[in-house]
Design an enzyme around this catalytic site. Structure first.
Site, short mmCIF file in Angstrom:
data_model
loop_
_atom_site.label_atom_id
_atom_site.label_comp_id
_atom_site.label_asym_id
_atom_site.label_seq_id
_atom_site.Cartn_x
_atom_site.Cartn_y
_atom_site.Cartn_z
N GLN A 1 1.04 -4.58 9.89
CA GLN A 1 0.94 -3.44 8.97
C GLN A 1 0.96 -2.09 9.66
O GLN A 1 1.72 -1.20 9.31
CB GLN A 1 -0.32 -3.60 8.10
CG GLN A 1 -0.32 -2.67 6.89
CD GLN A 1 -1.36 -1.55 7.02
OE1 GLN A 1 -1.95 -1.38 8.08
NE2 GLN A 1 -1.57 -0.79 5.96
N GLU A 2 0.08 -1.90 10.67
CA GLU A 2 -0.01 -0.57 11.28
C GLU A 2 1.28 -0.18 12.01
O GLU A 2 1.76 0.95 11.86
CB GLU A 2 -1.18 -0.53 12.28
CG GLU A 2 -1.23 0.79 13.03
CD GLU A 2 -2.52 1.04 13.79
OE1 GLU A 2 -2.92 0.19 14.60
OE2 GLU A 2 -3.13 2.10 13.57
N GLU A 3 1.82 -1.11 12.76
CA GLU A 3 3.03 -0.77 13.51
C GLU A 3 4.18 -0.44 12.57
O GLU A 3 4.94 0.51 12.81
CB GLU A 3 3.42 -1.93 14.44
CG GLU A 3 2.48 -2.12 15.64
CD GLU A 3 1.31 -3.06 15.36
OE1 GLU A 3 1.18 -3.51 14.20
OE2 GLU A 3 0.53 -3.34 16.29
N TYR B 1 8.52 -8.76 7.60
CA TYR B 1 7.21 -8.52 8.21
C TYR B 1 7.20 -9.28 9.52
O TYR B 1 7.74 -10.38 9.60
CB TYR B 1 6.13 -9.06 7.27
CG TYR B 1 4.71 -8.69 7.62
CD1 TYR B 1 4.25 -7.39 7.42
CD2 TYR B 1 3.83 -9.64 8.13
CE1 TYR B 1 2.94 -7.04 7.73
CE2 TYR B 1 2.52 -9.29 8.44
CZ TYR B 1 2.08 -7.99 8.23
OH TYR B 1 0.79 -7.65 8.53
N ILE C 1 0.84 -1.20 0.00
CA ILE C 1 0.00 0.00 0.00
C ILE C 1 0.87 1.25 0.00
O ILE C 1 0.64 2.19 -0.77
CB ILE C 1 -0.92 0.00 1.24
CG1 ILE C 1 -1.92 -1.14 1.14
CG2 ILE C 1 -1.61 1.34 1.42
CD1 ILE C 1 -2.72 -1.41 2.39
N GLU C 2 1.87 1.25 0.88
CA GLU C 2 2.64 2.49 1.05
C GLU C 2 3.54 2.80 -0.14
O GLU C 2 3.78 3.96 -0.46
CB GLU C 2 3.43 2.45 2.36
CG GLU C 2 4.53 1.42 2.47
CD GLU C 2 4.05 0.03 2.93
OE1 GLU C 2 2.83 -0.25 2.85
OE2 GLU C 2 4.90 -0.77 3.34
N ASN D 1 -5.89 -6.42 2.50
CA ASN D 1 -6.59 -7.35 3.38
C ASN D 1 -6.87 -6.74 4.75
O ASN D 1 -6.44 -7.24 5.80
CB ASN D 1 -5.78 -8.63 3.54
CG ASN D 1 -5.54 -9.31 2.20
OD1 ASN D 1 -6.31 -9.11 1.25
ND2 ASN D 1 -4.48 -10.09 2.10
N CYS E 1 -7.78 -8.64 8.08
CA CYS E 1 -7.73 -10.08 7.76
C CYS E 1 -6.46 -10.77 8.23
O CYS E 1 -6.17 -11.90 7.83
CB CYS E 1 -7.87 -10.28 6.25
SG CYS E 1 -9.40 -9.62 5.62
N ASP F 1 -4.60 2.44 6.73
CA ASP F 1 -3.88 1.88 7.88
C ASP F 1 -4.81 0.86 8.51
O ASP F 1 -5.91 1.21 8.94
CB ASP F 1 -3.55 3.04 8.84
CG ASP F 1 -3.19 2.58 10.26
OD1 ASP F 1 -2.94 1.38 10.45
OD2 ASP F 1 -3.17 3.44 11.15
N ALA G 1 -4.20 -10.08 11.88
CA ALA G 1 -4.37 -10.16 13.34
C ALA G 1 -5.85 -10.20 13.74
O ALA G 1 -6.21 -10.79 14.76
CB ALA G 1 -3.68 -8.99 14.00
N1 AR6 Z 1 0.52 -3.52 2.15
C1 AR6 Z 1 -0.52 -4.29 1.76
N2 AR6 Z 1 -0.98 -5.32 2.50
C2 AR6 Z 1 -0.40 -5.58 3.67
C3 AR6 Z 1 0.69 -4.82 4.14
C4 AR6 Z 1 1.16 -3.75 3.32
N3 AR6 Z 1 2.17 -2.98 3.69
N4 AR6 Z 1 1.05 -5.32 5.32
C5 AR6 Z 1 0.25 -6.34 5.58
N5 AR6 Z 1 -0.65 -6.52 4.60
P1 AR6 Z 1 -2.79 -6.79 9.79
P2 AR6 Z 1 -5.54 -6.44 10.79
C6 AR6 Z 1 -1.73 -7.53 4.52
O1 AR6 Z 1 -2.75 -8.11 10.46
O2 AR6 Z 1 -5.96 -7.85 10.63
C7 AR6 Z 1 -2.19 -4.32 14.38
O3 AR6 Z 1 -1.62 -4.67 15.61
C8 AR6 Z 1 -1.34 -8.91 4.99
O4 AR6 Z 1 -2.02 -9.84 4.14
O5 AR6 Z 1 -1.74 -5.80 10.13
O6 AR6 Z 1 -6.51 -5.36 10.45
C9 AR6 Z 1 -3.13 -3.15 14.53
O7 AR6 Z 1 -2.65 -2.21 15.47
C10 AR6 Z 1 -1.90 -8.96 6.39
O8 AR6 Z 1 -2.19 -10.26 6.83
O9 AR6 Z 1 -4.22 -6.06 9.99
C11 AR6 Z 1 -4.40 -3.80 14.96
O10 AR6 Z 1 -4.41 -4.01 16.34
C12 AR6 Z 1 -3.17 -8.17 6.24
O11 AR6 Z 1 -2.79 -7.11 5.35
C13 AR6 Z 1 -4.37 -5.12 14.23
O12 AR6 Z 1 -3.00 -5.38 13.95
C14 AR6 Z 1 -3.70 -7.62 7.52
O13 AR6 Z 1 -2.72 -6.94 8.23
C15 AR6 Z 1 -5.11 -5.04 12.92
O14 AR6 Z 1 -5.13 -6.29 12.32
#
Ligand code: AR6
Length: 516
Positions: free
Chosen positions: A312-314, A353, A284-285, A422, A425, A295, A427
Site C-alpha cells: 500500500q505505502e509504496e 498489487y 482508500i485513495e 486493514n 494487517c 498511509d 506486511a
Molecule cells: N486501499 C485499501 N486497502 C488496501 C490498499 C488500498 N489501496 N492497499 C492494500 N490494502 P500493507 P501494513 C489492504 O501490507 O501491514 C510497507 O512496506 C490490504 O488488505 O501495505 O501496515 C510499508 O512501508 C493489505 O493487506 O500494510 C510498511 O513497511 C492491508 O491493507 C509495511 O508495508 C495492509 O497493507 C506496512 O505494512
C-alpha cells in the site's frame, strides 16, 4: 455474493458532498517558528506566485545538507592536494546530460559515479539498463529526453531552494510548505543521487535514523516490479518538466508529535463510536477522496518505495511521487508521531498489487486546490507495530500504542472523515478485527467518521459492520470497549483456547448492558 450497492451503511461512498467541500477554513499562509515556508509568502499572498524564499542554506545537523553547499566536498585520494567541491563535479556531469542529444542509461550511471566514487563498485544499475533496453523503441526517445530534463531540473536546485530546509526531527511538531516545482527539483537531485551524507547505512551513520533518499537502490537488482516503478517515476518527471503539465501549487509536510499528557484517557473515555461506512470494494485513495487518507506506513516513511517494496505505502508514493521527498527530511517516526502531507498530486494510475502491480498510464488529477494552492488531498503516514506472532498484539501496552498512534494521525480538522482499512494487517501481521476496533476508537475520540475499505474482504466487512452496529446500538463507550479489550487479552490464555474477539466482546458486554 457481491455486495455492490449495499456496501455502505449510512452514506454512499460515491456521494459528491464529500468532495473536498468540508475542509477547514485556512488563514493566510504565514511562516513562523513551527512552519517553514520555502516560497516568499508575501509574493504568494499578493500575486499568487511561487517565488523561492530568499535565504541561506545551513550546513548543520538540524537542516538538510544540500548538494550545492560549499561545505560538500569530495576528498581527493591521498597524494593530491585540496578537496574538490562536489557541486562542481555534479554540475559538470549533469550539464553534459542536460545538453546531450541522446542520454543513455550508461550515461546516468557514469555521471552518478563521478560524484559518488566510494560507491563505484558497490552500486549496481542493472535494473535501469534492463528497463531502458527493454522498452519499446518508440518510447526510447521520450526516456532519453526525460533523463536529460531531470538533469537540468536537478541543476536548478540552488536557484529553486534558497532557504534552509529544516529536518523534521523526532519529538517535535513542525511543518514545511514548498512548491511542487521545488519538490520536483529536490527529487531530480535524489534521482541523480546528489544528496551528500545520505549513502552510508551503518548504524552510526549521521542519517541512520532517516529513510534513504538517493535513488540508486531503484536502479539495481532488476525485476518486473522495478520496471513498473521506473515507469511511474519517469512519468512523474516527464510531467513536471513539460510546460503544459508542470504543477503549480504547494504541498505541506507536517510532523505531529503528541506528548503523553495530550493523549486520550482510553479507560475512562466516554465518547461513543462515530459513523462507519464499510465496503469490500474500492481503495482508500480512489473512493476515499475528500477524506483524510491513511498511509499504512513504515516508521521510515515511504518504506521500500526506492527498493523492492510494493504494497500500500509504496504504491501510494509511486502514484504521488511528491510524497517521496518526505524521506529527505523526516526522521523515523516515534510511537506518538505521524506525518501529514497536504496537497500532493496524483500523476499515475495503477492496477494490481505487489507482484501483479502495473503502471497504467497518466492520471489527470482534477482535485481542486485550497486557499494555499494545495490539492485538497491529505495523507497521513502512521506506522503500525510489526507483529511476528499474532498473539503478541493482544496485549494492552501494544493496543494502547496503536490507539495513540491512530489518535495522533486522525487528529486535526482538514477533513471530517478518515479513509482507512486493514492498517498494519498485511506486511505487519496485524489482526484486522482488532485494528478495525482500534481505528474506530481513535476516530471516535477525534470526532471523525470512518470509511473503511476491507480490500476485498467480504466476511470482514460483515463482521466489522455487525460489531459497529452492536456497539452503537448498545451505546458502548470507547472506555468500556477498552476495558473489554483488556478482558479479552486476559481471556486469551484460558485453557479452552482463545475465543473469537468479536464474540467475546458481544457476549461480555451484552451481559453488562442487560444488567445496566
Ligand atoms: N486501499 C485499501 N486497502 C488496501 C490498499 C488500498 N489501496 N492497499 C492494500 N490494502 P500493507 P501494513 C489492504 O501490507 O501491514 C510497507 O512496506 C490490504 O488488505 O501495505 O501496515 C510499508 O512501508 C493489505 O493487506 O500494510 C510498511 O513497511 C492491508 O491493507 C509495511 O508495508 C495492509 O497493507 C506496512 O505494512
Amino acid at each position: 455474493e457481491s455486495d455492490k450497492g449495499k456496501s455502505c451503511l449510512s452514506l454512499s461512498l460515491s456521494e459528491p458532498k464529500r468532495t473536498p467541500a468540508c475542509h477547514m477554513q485556512l488563514g493566510k499562509l504565514t511562516c513562523d517558528s513551527s512552519h517553514t515556508v520555502l516560497i516568499d509568502v508575501n509574493v504568494f499572498c499578493q500575486e499568487g506566485k511561487f517565488r523561492p524564499m530568499a535565504g541561506r542554506h545551513r550546513w548543520d545537523n538540524s537542516s538538510v545538507r544540500m548538494p550545492f553547499a560549499e561545505e560538500s566536498v569530495l576528498m581527493k585520494s591521498g597524494f593530491l592536494p585540496g578537496d574538490e567541491k562536489r557541486w562542481h563535479i555534479i554540475q559538470k556531469s549533469l550539464h553534459r546530460l542536460a545538453t546531450a542529444s541522446l542520454v543513455k542509461s550508461s550515461d546516468v550511471e557514469s555521471a552518478i559515479k563521478k560524484y559518488n566514487p566510494k560507491y563505484k563498485d558497490v552500486w549496481s544499475f542493472d535494473a535501469l539498463h534492463t528497463f531502458c533496453e527493454h522498452v519499446h523503441s518508440r518510447e526510447k526517445p521520450m526516456i532519453s529526453e526525460t533523463l536529460g530534463k531531470i538533469a537540468a531540473l536537478a541543476l536548478n536546485l540552488p536557484e529553486f531552494c534558497r532557504k534552509a530546509i529544516p529536518l523534521l526531527r523526532h519529538g517535535q511538531s513542525h511543518s514545511i510548505t514548498l512548491s511542487q516545482i521545488q519538490i520536483a527539483s529536490l527529487l531530480a537531485n535524489a534521482f541523480y543521487c546528489t544528496f551528500p551524507h545520505r549513502n552510508a547505512t551503518h548504524p552510526r551513520a549521521e542519517y541512520a535514523n532517516y529513510p534513504t533518499i538517493n535513488f540508486h537502490s531503484l536502479f539495481g537488482k532488476w525485476s518486473e516490479r522495478k520496471g513498473e516503478k521506473l515507469r511511474a517515476i519517469l512519468h512523474y518527471f516527464s510531467e513536471v518538466t513539460k510546460e503544459d503539465t508542470k504543477p503549480r501549487g504547494l504541498v505541506t509536510f507536517e510532523r505531529c508529535y503528541l506528548h503523553h499528557h495530550e493523549f486520550a484517557q482510553w479507560r475512562s473515555e466516554t465518547k461513543l463510536l462515530t459513523k462507519l461506512e464499510i465496503t469490500s470494494e474500492g481503495t482508500i485513495e480512489k473512493e476515499g477522496k475528500g477524506m483524510l487518507q491513511v498511509d499504512f506506513a513504515c516508521n521510515l516513511v515511504g518504506g521500500g518505495v526506492l527498493g523492492s517494496g510494493l504494497v500500500q505505502e509504496e504504491i501510494l508514493f509511486l502514484m504521488n511521487p511528491e510524497l517521496i521527498v518526505a524521506r529527505l527530511f523526516t526522521e523515523k517516526l516515534g510511537d506518538t508521531e505521524c506525518l501529514k502531507v497536504t496537497g500532493s498530486q496524483q500523476y499515475s494510475n495503477y492496477s494490481g498489487y505487489s507482484d501483479s502491480f502495473m503502471w497504467m498510464g497518466p492520471h489527470n488529477d482534477s482535485t481542486p486546490r485550497d486557499e494555499w494552492q494545495r490539492r485538497k488531498r491529505q495523507i497521513v503516514a502512521i506506522d503500525a507495530l510489526h507483529f511476528k506472532y499474532p498473539r503478541e498484539q493482544f496485549n494492552m501496552k501494544k493496543v494502547t500504542r496503536e490507539l495513540n498512534k491512530a489518535y495522533c494521525g486522525f487528529s486535526g480538522d482538514y477533513f471530517h472523515e478518515v479513509a482507512t482499512g486493514n492498517w498494519g494487517c498485511g506486511a505487519f501481521g496485524g489482526d484486522p478485527k482488532l485494528k478495525a476496533l482500534i481505528q474506530m476508537m481513535a476516530a471516535a475520540v477525534t470526532h471523525k467518521d470512518v470509511a473503511y475499505f476491507t480490500f476485498g474482504g467480504y466476511n470482514l466487512k460483515q463482521d466489522v459492520q455487525d460489531m459497529h452496529l452492536f456497539l452503537t446500538t448498545h451505546k458502548i463507550s470507547v472506555g468500556r470497549l477498552y476495558k473489554s479489550l483488556d478482558d479479552y487479552c486476559g481471556a486469551l490464555h484460558s485453557p479452552q483456547g482463545p475465543p473469537d474477539l468479536y464474540d467475546f466482546i458481544k457476549s461480555t458486554l451484552k451481559d453488562t448492558t442487560s444488567r445496566h
